[in-house]
Motif scaffolding. Structure first.
Motif, PDB file in Angstrom:
ATOM      1  N   ALA A  88      15.906  -1.556  -5.319  1.00 26.24           N
ATOM      2  CA  ALA A  88      14.581  -0.919  -5.430  1.00 26.24           C
ATOM      3  C   ALA A  88      14.540  -0.222  -6.943  1.00 26.24           C
ATOM      4  N   LEU A  89      15.474   0.219  -7.568  1.00 34.79           N
ATOM      5  CA  LEU A  89      15.285   0.784  -9.018  1.00 34.79           C
ATOM      6  C   LEU A  89      15.227  -0.470  -9.677  1.00 34.79           C
ATOM      7  N   GLU A  90      15.936  -1.555  -9.604  1.00 36.04           N
ATOM      8  CA  GLU A  90      15.578  -2.708 -10.506  1.00 36.04           C
ATOM      9  C   GLU A  90      14.466  -3.508 -10.405  1.00 36.04           C
ATOM     10  N   ALA A  91      13.817  -3.455  -8.990  1.00 36.88           N
ATOM     11  CA  ALA A  91      12.338  -3.644  -8.659  1.00 36.88           C
ATOM     12  C   ALA A  91      11.127  -2.649  -9.821  1.00 36.88           C
ATOM     13  N   THR A  92      11.577  -1.482  -9.756  1.00 37.35           N
ATOM     14  CA  THR A  92      10.953  -0.545 -10.533  1.00 37.35           C
ATOM     15  C   THR A  92      10.742  -1.024 -11.891  1.00 37.35           C
ATOM     16  N   GLU A  93      12.160  -1.481 -12.651  1.00 36.80           N
ATOM     17  CA  GLU A  93      12.081  -1.619 -13.833  1.00 36.80           C
ATOM     18  C   GLU A  93      11.456  -2.886 -14.099  1.00 36.80           C
ATOM     19  N   ARG A  94      11.184  -3.897 -13.243  1.00 35.93           N
ATOM     20  CA  ARG A  94      10.670  -5.108 -13.596  1.00 35.93           C
ATOM     21  C   ARG A  94       9.091  -4.814 -13.740  1.00 35.93           C
ATOM     22  N   LEU A  95       8.478  -3.551 -13.501  1.00 33.25           N
ATOM     23  CA  LEU A  95       7.096  -3.398 -13.705  1.00 33.25           C
ATOM     24  C   LEU A  95       6.874  -3.165 -15.079  1.00 33.25           C
ATOM     25  N   ASP A  96       5.541  -3.102 -15.445  1.00 34.54           N
ATOM     26  CA  ASP A  96       5.335  -2.787 -16.697  1.00 34.54           C
ATOM     27  C   ASP A  96       5.156  -1.479 -16.982  1.00 34.54           C
ATOM     28  N   ILE A  97       6.086  -0.733 -17.237  1.00 38.41           N
ATOM     29  CA  ILE A  97       6.399   0.622 -17.167  1.00 38.41           C
ATOM     30  C   ILE A  97       5.827   1.381 -18.475  1.00 38.41           C
ATOM     31  N   GLU A  98       5.728   0.413 -19.485  1.00 42.19           N
ATOM     32  CA  GLU A  98       5.183   0.946 -20.894  1.00 42.19           C
ATOM     33  C   GLU A  98       3.906   1.312 -20.776  1.00 42.19           C
ATOM     34  N   SER A  99       3.070   0.470 -20.052  1.00 42.35           N
ATOM     35  CA  SER A  99       1.615   0.330 -19.953  1.00 42.35           C
ATOM     36  C   SER A  99       1.163   1.524 -18.767  1.00 42.35           C
ATOM     37  N   MET A 100       1.975   2.010 -17.955  1.00 43.04           N
ATOM     38  CA  MET A 100       1.651   2.813 -16.756  1.00 43.04           C
ATOM     39  C   MET A 100       1.370   4.120 -17.266  1.00 43.04           C
ATOM     40  N   SER A 101       0.635   4.881 -16.585  1.00 51.65           N
ATOM     41  CA  SER A 101       0.445   6.375 -16.700  1.00 51.65           C
ATOM     42  C   SER A 101       1.775   7.045 -16.052  1.00 51.65           C
ATOM     43  N   LEU A 102       2.039   8.138 -16.517  1.00 55.07           N
ATOM     44  CA  LEU A 102       3.172   8.883 -15.887  1.00 55.07           C
ATOM     45  C   LEU A 102       3.104   9.218 -14.432  1.00 55.07           C
ATOM     46  N   GLU A 103       1.816   9.245 -13.879  1.00 55.21           N
ATOM     47  CA  GLU A 103       1.587   9.469 -12.340  1.00 55.21           C
ATOM     48  C   GLU A 103       1.840   8.161 -11.651  1.00 55.21           C
ATOM     49  N   SER A 104       1.199   7.115 -12.103  1.00 51.97           N
ATOM     50  CA  SER A 104       1.301   5.756 -11.374  1.00 51.97           C
ATOM     51  C   SER A 104       2.800   5.146 -11.434  1.00 51.97           C
ATOM     52  N   PHE A 105       3.696   5.502 -12.537  1.00 50.31           N
ATOM     53  CA  PHE A 105       5.064   5.234 -12.745  1.00 50.31           C
ATOM     54  C   PHE A 105       5.713   5.970 -11.747  1.00 50.31           C
ATOM     55  N   VAL A 106       5.676   7.193 -11.631  1.00 53.29           N
ATOM     56  CA  VAL A 106       6.298   8.221 -10.695  1.00 53.29           C
ATOM     57  C   VAL A 106       5.984   7.594  -9.410  1.00 53.29           C
ATOM     58  N   SER A 107       4.530   7.465  -8.862  1.00 52.81           N
ATOM     59  CA  SER A 107       4.391   6.993  -7.565  1.00 52.81           C
ATOM     60  C   SER A 107       5.021   5.773  -7.119  1.00 52.81           C
ATOM     61  N   CYS A 108       4.853   4.695  -8.191  1.00 57.81           N
ATOM     62  CA  CYS A 108       5.561   3.515  -7.596  1.00 57.81           C
ATOM     63  C   CYS A 108       7.134   3.630  -7.499  1.00 57.81           C
ATOM     64  N   GLN A 109       7.841   4.268  -8.442  1.00 54.28           N
ATOM     65  CA  GLN A 109       9.087   4.621  -8.488  1.00 54.28           C
ATOM     66  C   GLN A 109       9.586   5.253  -7.057  1.00 54.28           C
ATOM     67  N   LEU A 110       8.941   6.279  -6.602  1.00 52.25           N
ATOM     68  CA  LEU A 110       9.160   7.229  -5.222  1.00 52.25           C
ATOM     69  C   LEU A 110       8.867   6.371  -4.211  1.00 52.25           C
ATOM     70  N   ASP A 111       7.808   5.426  -4.238  1.00 57.30           N
ATOM     71  CA  ASP A 111       7.408   4.603  -2.977  1.00 57.30           C
ATOM     72  C   ASP A 111       8.734   3.666  -2.839  1.00 57.30           C
ATOM     73  N   LEU A 112       9.356   2.802  -3.811  1.00 62.88           N
ATOM     74  CA  LEU A 112      10.189   1.866  -3.784  1.00 62.88           C
ATOM     75  C   LEU A 112      11.464   2.669  -3.299  1.00 62.88           C
ATOM     76  N   MET A 113      11.713   3.982  -3.590  1.00 65.41           N
ATOM     77  CA  MET A 113      13.139   4.597  -3.234  1.00 65.41           C
ATOM     78  C   MET A 113      12.646   4.895  -1.818  1.00 65.41           C
ATOM     79  N   LEU A 114      11.553   5.256  -1.392  1.00 63.16           N
ATOM     80  CA  LEU A 114      11.382   5.783  -0.147  1.00 63.16           C
ATOM     81  C   LEU A 114      11.340   4.714   0.925  1.00 63.16           C
ATOM     82  N   ASP A 115      11.240   3.420   0.604  1.00 60.27           N
ATOM     83  CA  ASP A 115      11.233   2.344   1.415  1.00 60.27           C
ATOM     84  C   ASP A 115      12.864   2.124   1.962  1.00 60.27           C
ATOM     85  N   VAL A 116      13.827   2.486   0.926  1.00 58.86           N
ATOM     86  CA  VAL A 116      15.220   2.357   1.122  1.00 58.86           C
ATOM     87  C   VAL A 116      15.834   3.424   2.126  1.00 58.86           C
TER      88      VAL A 116
END
Length: 213
Positions: A88-116
């Motif tokens: 799940a963490l590796e899937a998050t790191e495959r996202l374009d984190i550099e261009s994401m807002s902090l809010e979008s980054f945190v939301s995607c990060q926690l959504d993927l963790m929540l799935d686990v």
């Protein structure tokens, strides 16, 4: 811990054999699934290899053919949890984190963790066992190290410029906060769960916004 004791502990927790054939792999997964289900139903104290074998419809001897004891099964269950969290963490790191807002980054990060968290049955008693049982505590520490390392890499890609020591401290804070509240999120009704998830995201955003360059 002396090297001899570490090796002895690893031997006690190692499976009897590594499954190679597909049938053996399936049986190993069945054992882990049954253990998770029973752990959720009866808790760690009442969980026994006799109960696991009975649930699977096999003899205790057949169960011992795969795992030498209850702690070894729980260790394998914890390893499966750690592998899924790493994915799940590796899937998050495959996202374009550099261009994401902090809010979008945190939301995607926690959504993927929540799935686990949601797919791992008995996550609360498993997490408690990993922390409380000396034989399993090493795996709990590995989990924290993996999550913190990935969090730090993500922070740097979000523009954080603090030292690794400070980023590690921030990552530890987010990990402890996220872990405690995600355990609650998966145990709540749908409406309460969604509200709690949004509150968690807001908390993490507030924490990280304080430190983002």
């Amino acid at each position: 811990m002396p090297l001899e004791r570490q090796e002895e502990r690893k031997t006690k927790l190692a499976p009897r054999r590594q499954p190679i054939q597909e049938r053996a792999k399936q049986k190993t997964q069945q054992i882990l699934d049954a253990t998770a289900r029973l752990l959720d139903d009866v808790g760690f104290d009442d969980l026994t290899t006799i109960l696991i074998a009975k649930d699977l419809g096999i003899s205790v001897g057949a169960l011992y053919h795969y795992f030498p004891n209850k702690h070894a099964i729980l260790y394998a269950l914890g390893e499966r949890w750690l592998n899924r969290m790493t994915e799940a963490l590796e899937a998050t790191e495959r996202l374009d984190i550099e261009s994401m807002s902090l809010e979008s980054f945190v939301s995607c990060q926690l959504d993927l963790m929540l799935d686990v968290y949601r797919e791992q049955r008995a996550i609360l008693p498993l997490a408690q066992a990993l922390w409380a049982i000396p034989e399993l505590r090493e795996l709990d520490a590995q989990h924290d190290d993996v999550v913190i390392r990935h969090f730090m890499n993500m922070y740097k890609r979000q523009g954080f410029t603090q030292s690794d020591d400070e980023l590690g401290r921030i990552a530890r804070l987010q990990l402890e906060t996220s872990h405690a509240l995600l355990l609650s999120v998966v145990d709540q009704s749908e409406e309460r769960s969604e509200k709690s998830l949004q509150d968690l995201k807001a908390l993490c955003c507030h924490l990280l916004n304080r430190h983002q360059s």
